[in-house]
Design a protein around this motif. Structure first.
Motif, PDB file in Angstrom:
ATOM      1  N   GLU A  14       0.790  -1.149   0.050  1.00 22.05           N
ATOM      2  CA  GLU A  14       0.021   0.030   0.008  1.00 22.05           C
ATOM      3  C   GLU A  14       0.777   1.282   0.138  1.00 22.05           C
ATOM      4  OE1 GLU A  14      -3.585   2.027   2.535  1.00 22.05           O
ATOM      5  OE2 GLU A  14      -2.826   0.272   3.063  1.00 22.05           O
ATOM      6  N   ILE A  15       1.816   1.287   1.072  1.00 19.56           N
ATOM      7  CA  ILE A  15       2.815   2.555   0.942  1.00 19.56           C
ATOM      8  C   ILE A  15       3.414   2.662  -0.501  1.00 19.56           C
ATOM      9  CG2 ILE A  15       4.992   3.472   1.835  1.00 19.56           C
ATOM     10  CD1 ILE A  15       4.170   1.883   4.499  1.00 19.56           C
ATOM     11  N   ALA A  16       4.107   1.512  -1.139  1.00 21.45           N
ATOM     12  CA  ALA A  16       4.680   1.630  -2.479  1.00 21.45           C
ATOM     13  C   ALA A  16       3.761   2.279  -3.256  1.00 21.45           C
ATOM     14  CB  ALA A  16       5.265   0.308  -2.870  1.00 21.45           C
ATOM     15  N   TYR A  17       2.491   1.533  -3.324  1.00 19.96           N
ATOM     16  CA  TYR A  17       1.549   2.243  -4.245  1.00 19.96           C
ATOM     17  C   TYR A  17       1.271   3.681  -4.198  1.00 19.96           C
ATOM     18  CZ  TYR A  17      -3.121   2.821  -6.443  1.00 19.96           C
ATOM     19  OH  TYR A  17      -4.055   3.242  -7.408  1.00 19.96           O
ATOM     20  N   PHE A  18       1.065   4.197  -2.822  1.00 20.49           N
ATOM     21  CA  PHE A  18       0.943   5.515  -2.782  1.00 20.49           C
ATOM     22  C   PHE A  18       2.239   6.440  -3.205  1.00 20.49           C
ATOM     23  CE2 PHE A  18      -2.833   4.209  -0.153  1.00 20.49           C
ATOM     24  CZ  PHE A  18      -3.826   4.845  -0.833  1.00 20.49           C
ATOM     25  N   LEU A  19       3.372   5.710  -2.910  1.00 27.92           N
ATOM     26  CA  LEU A  19       4.563   6.622  -3.464  1.00 27.92           C
ATOM     27  C   LEU A  19       4.563   6.774  -4.813  1.00 27.92           C
ATOM     28  CD1 LEU A  19       7.269   4.885  -1.033  1.00 27.92           C
ATOM     29  CD2 LEU A  19       6.442   7.268  -1.168  1.00 27.92           C
ATOM     30  N   TRP A  20       4.161   5.536  -5.628  1.00 29.25           N
ATOM     31  CA  TRP A  20       4.056   5.387  -6.939  1.00 29.25           C
ATOM     32  C   TRP A  20       3.149   6.596  -7.696  1.00 29.25           C
ATOM     33  CZ3 TRP A  20       0.075   3.230 -10.106  1.00 29.25           C
ATOM     34  CH2 TRP A  20       0.290   3.137 -11.309  1.00 29.25           C
ATOM     35  N   LEU A  21       2.080   6.543  -6.970  1.00 27.26           N
ATOM     36  CA  LEU A  21       0.880   7.447  -7.439  1.00 27.26           C
ATOM     37  C   LEU A  21       1.389   9.004  -7.269  1.00 27.26           C
ATOM     38  CD1 LEU A  21      -2.479   6.214  -5.954  1.00 27.26           C
ATOM     39  CD2 LEU A  21      -1.603   6.184  -8.450  1.00 27.26           C
ATOM     40  N   HIS A  22       2.125   9.096  -6.083  1.00 27.53           N
ATOM     41  CA  HIS A  22       2.367  10.428  -5.868  1.00 27.53           C
ATOM     42  C   HIS A  22       3.535  10.969  -6.903  1.00 27.53           C
ATOM     43  CE1 HIS A  22       3.386  14.077  -3.503  1.00 27.53           C
ATOM     44  NE2 HIS A  22       4.701  13.878  -3.343  1.00 27.53           N
ATOM     45  N   GLU A  23       4.337  10.128  -7.371  1.00 26.70           N
ATOM     46  CA  GLU A  23       5.269  10.441  -8.131  1.00 26.70           C
ATOM     47  C   GLU A  23       5.065  10.513  -9.622  1.00 26.70           C
ATOM     48  OE1 GLU A  23       8.983   8.301  -7.702  1.00 26.70           O
ATOM     49  OE2 GLU A  23       9.267   8.561  -5.605  1.00 26.70           O
ATOM     50  N   GLY A  24       3.623  10.258  -9.860  1.00 21.38           N
ATOM     51  CA  GLY A  24       3.101  10.536 -11.079  1.00 21.38           C
ATOM     52  C   GLY A  24       3.109   9.229 -11.834  1.00 21.38           C
ATOM     53  N   ARG A  29       9.931   1.841 -11.669  1.00 18.84           N
ATOM     54  CA  ARG A  29      10.465   2.555 -10.354  1.00 18.84           C
ATOM     55  C   ARG A  29       9.885   1.615  -9.014  1.00 18.84           C
ATOM     56  NH1 ARG A  29      11.143   7.634  -8.545  1.00 18.84           N
ATOM     57  NH2 ARG A  29      12.202   6.521  -7.045  1.00 18.84           N
ATOM     58  N   ALA A  30       9.275   0.438  -9.605  1.00 25.92           N
ATOM     59  CA  ALA A  30       8.531  -0.475  -8.581  1.00 25.92           C
ATOM     60  C   ALA A  30       9.762  -0.775  -7.522  1.00 25.92           C
ATOM     61  CB  ALA A  30       8.042  -1.572  -9.373  1.00 25.92           C
ATOM     62  N   ASP A  31      10.650  -1.121  -7.868  1.00 27.58           N
ATOM     63  CA  ASP A  31      11.797  -1.665  -6.617  1.00 27.58           C
ATOM     64  C   ASP A  31      12.217  -0.608  -5.873  1.00 27.58           C
ATOM     65  OD1 ASP A  31      11.705  -4.218  -7.857  1.00 27.58           O
ATOM     66  OD2 ASP A  31      13.552  -3.868  -8.825  1.00 27.58           O
ATOM     67  N   ASP A  32      12.175   0.656  -6.447  1.00 27.81           N
ATOM     68  CA  ASP A  32      12.573   1.857  -5.355  1.00 27.81           C
ATOM     69  C   ASP A  32      11.675   2.158  -4.530  1.00 27.81           C
ATOM     70  OD1 ASP A  32      14.831   2.112  -6.949  1.00 27.81           O
ATOM     71  OD2 ASP A  32      13.968   3.683  -8.426  1.00 27.81           O
ATOM     72  N   HIS A  33      10.233   1.938  -4.991  1.00 25.15           N
ATOM     73  CA  HIS A  33       9.115   2.485  -4.278  1.00 25.15           C
ATOM     74  C   HIS A  33       8.839   1.200  -3.054  1.00 25.15           C
ATOM     75  CE1 HIS A  33       7.598   4.590  -7.736  1.00 25.15           C
ATOM     76  NE2 HIS A  33       8.051   5.568  -6.847  1.00 25.15           N
ATOM     77  N   TRP A  34       9.212   0.221  -3.510  1.00 26.44           N
ATOM     78  CA  TRP A  34       9.282  -1.165  -2.456  1.00 26.44           C
ATOM     79  C   TRP A  34      10.170  -0.980  -1.569  1.00 26.44           C
ATOM     80  CZ3 TRP A  34       5.677  -4.706  -2.149  1.00 26.44           C
ATOM     81  CH2 TRP A  34       5.681  -5.816  -1.352  1.00 26.44           C
ATOM     82  N   MET A  35      11.240  -0.529  -1.826  1.00 31.16           N
ATOM     83  CA  MET A  35      12.271  -0.693  -0.785  1.00 31.16           C
ATOM     84  C   MET A  35      12.190   0.796   0.048  1.00 31.16           C
ATOM     85  SD  MET A  35      14.288  -3.091  -1.051  1.00 31.16           S
ATOM     86  CE  MET A  35      15.561  -2.636  -0.124  1.00 31.16           C
ATOM     87  N   LEU A  36      11.578   1.775  -0.357  1.00 29.21           N
ATOM     88  CA  LEU A  36      11.176   2.971   0.566  1.00 29.21           C
ATOM     89  C   LEU A  36      10.128   2.639   1.419  1.00 29.21           C
ATOM     90  CD1 LEU A  36      11.357   5.809  -2.323  1.00 29.21           C
ATOM     91  CD2 LEU A  36      12.810   5.727  -0.128  1.00 29.21           C
ATOM     92  N   ALA A  37       9.065   1.713   0.957  1.00 30.52           N
ATOM     93  CA  ALA A  37       8.011   1.468   1.832  1.00 30.52           C
ATOM     94  C   ALA A  37       8.668   0.460   2.892  1.00 30.52           C
ATOM     95  CB  ALA A  37       7.114   0.775   0.727  1.00 30.52           C
ATOM     96  N   CYS A  38       9.510  -0.486   2.720  1.00 26.87           N
ATOM     97  CA  CYS A  38       9.996  -1.216   3.488  1.00 26.87           C
ATOM     98  C   CYS A  38      10.858  -0.669   4.536  1.00 26.87           C
ATOM     99  CB  CYS A  38      11.025  -2.199   2.867  1.00 26.87           C
ATOM    100  SG  CYS A  38      10.477  -3.505   1.843  1.00 26.87           S
ATOM    101  N   GLY A  39      11.716   0.360   4.028  1.00 23.02           N
ATOM    102  CA  GLY A  39      12.195   1.269   5.118  1.00 23.02           C
ATOM    103  C   GLY A  39      11.361   1.928   6.148  1.00 23.02           C
ATOM    104  N   SER A  40      10.321   2.547   5.535  1.00 22.32           N
ATOM    105  CA  SER A  40       9.346   3.108   6.359  1.00 22.32           C
ATOM    106  C   SER A  40       8.604   2.083   7.220  1.00 22.32           C
ATOM    107  CB  SER A  40       8.280   3.617   5.471  1.00 22.32           C
ATOM    108  OG  SER A  40       7.286   4.171   6.168  1.00 22.32           O
TER     109      SER A  40
END
Length: 75
Positions: A14-24, A29-40
């Motif tokens: 869910e976090i990765a999805y919202f990051l993806w949406l926010h970035e347009g 960038r799926a792996d980047d969003h996934w790793m950011l979400a994991c870190g969060s």
């Protein structure tokens, strides 16, 4: 690194999805969003096992844009 259970994976997704949406919705960038979400999620893990898991907080107010070398022209 803690193991990810089903509930954590759902939160990460869910976090990765919202990051993806926010970035347009950028492609590739799926792996980047996934790793950011994991870190969060790891940052938000409760310190005691009896504490209820709160949804992780992610700052999506500033989009991830590359820095520019030049300042914009002044009017």
């Amino acid at each position: 690194m803690p193991e990810i259970d089903g509930q954590d994976e759902g939160q990460i997704r869910e976090i990765a999805y919202f990051l993806w949406l926010h970035e347009g919705c950028p492609e590739g960038r799926a792996d980047d969003h996934w790793m950011l979400a994991c870190g969060s999620l790891i940052v938000q893990e409760p310190s005691a096992p009896d504490e209820a898991k709160a949804p992780p907080a992610v700052d999506i107010t500033t989009p991830n844009r590359p820095a520019t070398a030049e300042a914009p022209p002044k009017p």
